[in-house]
Design an enzyme around this catalytic site. Structure first.
Site, PDB file in Angstrom:
ATOM      1  NE  ARG A 243      29.643 -32.537 -41.865  1.00  0.00           N
ATOM      2  CZ  ARG A 243      31.029 -32.314 -41.644  1.00  0.00           C
ATOM      3  NH1 ARG A 243      31.334 -30.958 -41.320  1.00  0.00           N
ATOM      4  NH2 ARG A 243      31.791 -33.130 -41.562  1.00  0.00           N
TER       5      ARG A 243
ATOM      6  NE  ARG B 135      28.340 -22.387 -42.394  1.00  0.00           N
ATOM      7  CZ  ARG B 135      29.176 -22.842 -41.716  1.00  0.00           C
ATOM      8  NH1 ARG B 135      29.141 -24.057 -40.981  1.00  0.00           N
ATOM      9  NH2 ARG B 135      30.277 -22.223 -41.301  1.00  0.00           N
TER      10      ARG B 135
ATOM     11  CD  GLU C 222      37.511 -25.898 -40.835  1.00  0.00           C
ATOM     12  OE1 GLU C 222      37.051 -24.968 -40.009  1.00  0.00           O
ATOM     13  OE2 GLU C 222      37.261 -27.196 -40.592  1.00  0.00           O
TER      14      GLU C 222
ATOM     15  CB  SER D  79      39.210 -30.439 -39.629  1.00  0.00           C
ATOM     16  OG  SER D  79      39.522 -30.247 -38.325  1.00  0.00           O
TER      17      SER D  79
ATOM     18  NE  ARG E 175      33.435 -25.449 -46.461  1.00  0.00           N
ATOM     19  CZ  ARG E 175      33.375 -25.428 -45.311  1.00  0.00           C
ATOM     20  NH1 ARG E 175      34.569 -25.508 -44.660  1.00  0.00           N
ATOM     21  NH2 ARG E 175      32.205 -25.271 -44.669  1.00  0.00           N
TER      22      ARG E 175
END
Length: 467
Positions: A292, A307, A391, A394, A432
């Site tokens: 990403r 991130r 988070e 998802s 993460r």
RNA sequence: GGACAGAUGGCCGAGCGGUUGAAGGCGUCGGUUUGCUAAACCGAUGUAGGGGCUUAUACCCCUACCGCGGGUUCGAAUCCCGCUCUGUCCGCCA
């Protein structure tokens, strides 16, 4: 992609849906282009029908006359030539008219198609309205025995928590400096037990899904063509998020893109296919590296493992019949798998029902899972972070939005090709997940206890010790 | 990287510039026959868009699609050009 027929019948639903998602779409233009396109198409088809009719009627005659013409002497050709000219007049006129219409169509069609791709899937009717993540609604929380995420870490455990940045440094699990040296900001190197912990959690999650939940493990490409990105709904909106390999500039036929999630590969698998009913539901799980660019996130979560540009993720995907109730059931089942894993890792977490404003283009319903991370949140007076949920997962229901774009269908009970419904859900994303893993399971002496399910993937050790 | 060959329906496989949405075969589905099964025989069997009819299916009509995009032609699966993809052989290679 939405169903243009559904849009014609009830445009308000899509206008409202985009509004609730906080997205801007030029609907008046879409309506205008759609009407133009349809009018042109109708006229074009009439002309073509006329052409076809003439082709059957006068076509063979023309051929015969042309044959005669060739066999004849010069001076006798006049009469036949006249007949030919008369016969060919109408088809030639039609040909020109068709050409004009085709040109008109090529003016509106691309714009129409492009605009259609930008219309978001309307949220499911029971998704709460809201502007953004602040309006998400907590569904439930879970805490491991002996830990209450509502209270500070120190109250729970009797000592001040270290952040994961501190832990990975003292335990030598991650080398940020060298990661940045080689690849720039948001890059990192997993070292020693850091790499093993990362691998352990990925492997544990994949095995769990395959062994306990009946999902088919797959290894899929993370370098894909643009069609896969458009088909899965990440393009055009998310173009800036993806690394772009400009192979066409090197003389190759197609550019390629690095995928930001295994969902792209798993969903692309059956693009352009019509599956038999008994092939459904498809239940796939993959472990893949995700890339990403984090464009637009400058300055956000710059430190640590939260991130980053490259990570690994175990992703689950379900493709099922076009049935709302069935899709909701799968949504629950997939989330249940996640909860089982988090509970086995003894990580406090909560489930959030995302509001309309927090949904993406492609989903109609989304539930986020957030793990409690003691090192997150604002610092208190004594400089210790308050802890916060972050988070980690998802889970989305996409309706037929994705399968429509991918042209992924199945034959329903009546034999009719039908676009399937799709769902996807993180099983675990690492590094993460290592943040709560390290921060929750840290001990007063600076060591970290490894949750039982991961130990067999880490050479059987129970703790990572400093030094 | 070099050299060839190919791309047609769910699959295999024909196909002269007009009557080919496409022969033939296989598969699948329905039917007949039959103690059951099998076999045989008969029939059906692509996708998308638009329109008609309908409460809705069904049904009817039109259009497009023979890898993709252009061109030639009154007319293209068939001729021409470009592209993509697949296969085979050689070379190189983790």
């Amino acid at each position: 992609m939405i169903d243009i027929k559904a849009f014609r019948e009830n445009p308000a639903r899509f206008v409202q849906g985009a509004k609730d998602k906080g997205m801007n779409v030029d609907f008046p233009r879409l309506t205008a282009l759609d009407e133009q396109r349809r009018n042109i198409l109708t006229e074009l088809e009439h002309k073509r029908a006329e052409q076809n009719r003439l082709g059957k009627e006068s076509g063979p005659q023309i051929g015969k006359l042309k044959g005669q013409l060739k066999a004849m002497a010069e001076q006798d050709r006049g009469a036949i030539q006249q007949q030919l000219t008369a016969l060919e007049a109408t088809p030639i006129r039609l040909k020109n008219e068709v050409a004009v219409l085709e040109r008109m169509l090529s003016d509106v069609e691309p714009a129409w198609a492009e605009l259609l791709l930008t219309v978001p899937q309307p949220p499911a009717t029971d998704v709460p309205k809201g502007a953004g993540s602040d309006d998400n609604i907590e569904i439930r929380r879970w805490n491991p025995t002996g830990f209450d995420a509502a209270k500070p870490f120190a109250t729970n455990r009797g000592f001040k928590p270290r952040t994961h940045q501190e832990l990975v440094r003292s335990l030598r699990l991650v080398d940020f400096e060298r990661g940045v040296k080689m690849s720039g900001t948001r890059h990192y190197v997993l070292t020693g037990m850091g790499m093993r912990l990362h691998q352990a959690v990925i492997r544990y999650a994949l095995d769990f899904m395959a062994d306990q939940r009946g999902f088919q493990p797959m290894g899929i490409p993370v370098i894909v063509r643009e069609e896969c990105m458009i088909g899965t709904g990440f393009f055009p909106a998310g173009r800036e998020q993806a690394y772009h390999l400009e192979e066409s500039k090197r003389g190759n036929s197609h550019d390629l893109f690095l995928t930001g999630t295994g969902e792209v590969g798993l969903m692309g698998l059956h693009a352009e296919e019509i599956l038999s009913l008994d092939a459904l539901p498809l239940k796939y799980v993959t472990a893949s590296t995700c890339f990403r660019r984090e464009a637009g996130a400058a300055g956000k979560d710059t430190a640590g493992l939260y991130r980053i540009h490259q990570f690994d993720k175990v992703e689950q995907v379900v493709v099922c019949r076009a049935d709302d109730a069935e899709s909701r059931t799968w949504h629950k089942t997939m989330l249940e798998s996640v909860e089982m894993i988090l509970q086995s890792l003894e990580l406090p977490y909560r489930l959030l029902q995302c509001c309309t404003g927090d949904l993406g283009v492609k989903n109609e319903d989304m539930i986020d899972v957030e793990c409690w991370m003691p090192g997150r949140g604002d610092s208190t007076a004594d400089g210790v972070p308050s802890g916060a949920y972050g988070e980690t997962h998802s889970a989305s229901r996409l309706g037929d939005f994705q399968c429509r774009r991918l042209n992924l269908r199945y034959k329903d009970e009546g034999g009719r090709p039908t676009f399937a419904y799709a769902l996807n859900n993180t099983v675990v994303a690492s590094p993460r997940i290592m943040i709560p893993l390290l921060e929750i399971h840290q001990n007063a002496d600076g060591s970290v206890t490894i949750p039982a399910p991961l130990r067999k993937h880490m050479g059987g050790i129970e703790r990572i010790e400093p030094g």
